[in-house]
Design an enzyme around this catalytic site. Structure first.
Site, PDB file in Angstrom:
ATOM      1  N   TRP A 100       0.831  -1.214   0.000  1.00 55.62           N
ATOM      2  CA  TRP A 100       0.000   0.000   0.000  1.00 55.62           C
ATOM      3  C   TRP A 100       0.857   1.251   0.000  1.00 55.62           C
ATOM      4  O   TRP A 100       0.547   2.238  -0.678  1.00 55.62           O
ATOM      5  CB  TRP A 100      -0.991  -0.003   1.169  1.00 55.62           C
ATOM      6  CG  TRP A 100      -1.942  -1.156   1.064  1.00 55.62           C
ATOM      7  CD1 TRP A 100      -2.060  -2.201   1.934  1.00 55.62           C
ATOM      8  CD2 TRP A 100      -2.886  -1.408   0.006  1.00 55.62           C
ATOM      9  NE1 TRP A 100      -3.021  -3.074   1.486  1.00 55.62           N
ATOM     10  CE2 TRP A 100      -3.546  -2.621   0.310  1.00 55.62           C
ATOM     11  CE3 TRP A 100      -3.236  -0.736  -1.163  1.00 55.62           C
ATOM     12  CZ2 TRP A 100      -4.530  -3.170  -0.505  1.00 55.62           C
ATOM     13  CZ3 TRP A 100      -4.223  -1.278  -1.987  1.00 55.62           C
ATOM     14  CH2 TRP A 100      -4.860  -2.477  -1.649  1.00 55.62           C
ATOM     15  N   ASP A 168      -2.032   6.627   6.358  1.00 57.01           N
ATOM     16  CA  ASP A 168      -3.044   5.686   5.867  1.00 57.01           C
ATOM     17  C   ASP A 168      -3.367   4.727   7.013  1.00 57.01           C
ATOM     18  O   ASP A 168      -2.546   3.906   7.384  1.00 57.01           O
ATOM     19  CB  ASP A 168      -2.465   4.934   4.655  1.00 57.01           C
ATOM     20  CG  ASP A 168      -3.400   3.839   4.126  1.00 57.01           C
ATOM     21  OD1 ASP A 168      -4.489   3.634   4.697  1.00 57.01           O
ATOM     22  OD2 ASP A 168      -3.022   3.201   3.122  1.00 57.01           O
ATOM     23  N   LYS A 192     -12.238  -2.230   6.134  1.00 59.38           N
ATOM     24  CA  LYS A 192     -11.467  -3.091   7.020  1.00 59.38           C
ATOM     25  C   LYS A 192     -12.038  -3.027   8.433  1.00 59.38           C
ATOM     26  O   LYS A 192     -12.508  -4.016   8.962  1.00 59.38           O
ATOM     27  CB  LYS A 192      -9.984  -2.701   7.033  1.00 59.38           C
ATOM     28  CG  LYS A 192      -9.100  -3.284   5.923  1.00 59.38           C
ATOM     29  CD  LYS A 192      -9.579  -3.032   4.543  1.00 59.38           C
ATOM     30  CE  LYS A 192      -8.657  -3.565   3.461  1.00 59.38           C
ATOM     31  NZ  LYS A 192      -7.772  -2.542   2.922  1.00 59.38           N
TER      32      LYS A 192
END
Ligand SMILES: *Cc1c(COP(=O)(O)O)cnc(C)c1O
Length: 356
Positions: A100, A168, A192
């Site tokens: 990511w 993030d 998530k």
């Protein structure tokens, strides 16, 4: 009962699913389904205010920050952050802790200079690089990824830095308290630890906006969404509603501090079994171990399929590791009960007794 260890979209509290399904049939307040009401209705305006205010209470967010619910996933934040706050002649610093982060770095390069100031690539992303004491004052901001969903590492403590911090938090938002005032932007895709796929939480310090001189398309400009309380265009009504229910559930459990105890108990039980069990091994150690996504391997990879079958027989789903890592991954987000982790631990023990 099925135990949901999928990494995302992921488990939601049963109570939230019950309320969301009732609302999909009929909102008592309106006599209509949540799926068929106007995003300009008073009911939905109330939902939006509840979502923003519950988020502010949970994370102790001061008024100089905006709380936005946007679309486009966390992946859109990879470019919206630099587009909105990095001038083309400025440099942003990034820590590379896996897939990511790598994607975030790639997008940022389109808007300014980017330096990867630390990376755990050489050890296959099994650790969090230590950047304590680095002078970062020449950078516009530092971007980090708090929990690495794929590799199973997590910042145990956030670094103290002398520049703006962007994070993030897609896979561990609301799993623990943190000091929002140390960050200029925090973002998280909902699917998530916060709700269903379809909305992305962005917490942004208002005074960093409107400083770049490039033209920004209206929908990609944070200031548009700050001015319109995320309602410039049609909100993703249902994902925001379910995210609001999930935040209310966290609050009812005792808030993010209660989540720390809940999540540590689950993670400790699972890592203890991985470390004890003769068949399994973990490649992440010490304080870098994620409390959200626990990655582990069988020492004998020939048994991988047999273990997944064994799990399935015990209604344990979603344990296959990400294709780039292999092995196994147990995602044990806020909503997962300790009992489900106990079932997994027992399955690892019975697998050991069959194969030792
Ligand atoms: C899942 C994930 C993303 C991507 O989220 P999308 O909403 O699918 O764009 C980004 N960062 C992290 C840490 C993730 O876990």
């Amino acid at each position: 009962m099925t135990h949901n260890f999928f990494a995302g979209p992921a488990i939601l509290p049963q109570e939230v699913l019950a309320k969301a399904s009732a609302a999909a049939r009929n909102l008592e307040e309106m006599g209509l389904s949540i799926l068929e009401i106007s995003h300009r209705s008073d009911f939905f305006k109330g939902v939006m205010d509840d979502a923003v205010n519950t988020c502010k209470r949970l994370l102790n967010i001061p008024d100089d920050y905006a709380v936005l619910f946007l679309t486009g996933g966390a992946s859109s934040q990879f470019y919206m952050v630099p587009m909105n706050i990095l001038k083309s002649d400025e440099t942003a610093a990034y820590v590379d802790t896996g897939t990511w982060s790598t994607k975030a770095i790639k997008e940022a390069k389109m808007f300014g200079n980017v330096e990867t100031i630390a990376s755990s690539k050489e050890d296959n992303y099994t650790s969090i690089p230590n950047i304590d004491g680095m002078d970062l004052s020449q950078y516009r901001y530092l971007h980090i990824t708090s929990n690495n969903t794929i590799f199973g590492t997590q910042y145990d403590e956030f670094p103290e830095v002398n520049t703006r911090l962007v994070c993030d938090m897609s896979s561990d938002i609301f799993s623990r308290p943190f000091d929002v005032t140390k960050f200029d932007v925090v973002y998280a895709g909902a699917q998530k630890n916060m709700g269903p796929a379809g909305t992305t939480l962005v917490i942004v310090k208002k005074d960093i906006l409107d400083k770049v001189d490039r033209p920004i398309p209206t929908m990609l400009n944070y200031s548009t969404h700050v001015a319109k309380n995320s309602g410039f265009n049609t909100h993703p009504v249902f994902p925001i509603y379910v995210s609001m229910l999930t935040m209310q559930w966290v609050e009812k459990q005792g808030g993010v501090t209660a989540m720390v105890a809940r999540n540590s108990e689950k993670a400790d039980a699972l890592y203890a079994e991985i470390d004890r069990n003769a068949l399994f091994t973990a490649n992440i150690n010490g304080q870098d171990r994620s409390k959200m996504n626990v990655t582990f391997q069988l020492k004998n990879a020939d048994l991988n399929d047999a273990f997944l079958t064994h799990c399935k027989e015990h209604n344990l789903l979603g344990l296959k590791g990400h294709r780039s890592v292999g092995g196994f991954r147990a995602s044990i987000y806020n909503a997962m009960e300790l009992d489900s982790v106990k079932v997994l631990v027992q399955a690892m023990q019975s697998f050991e007794s069959h194969h030792a």
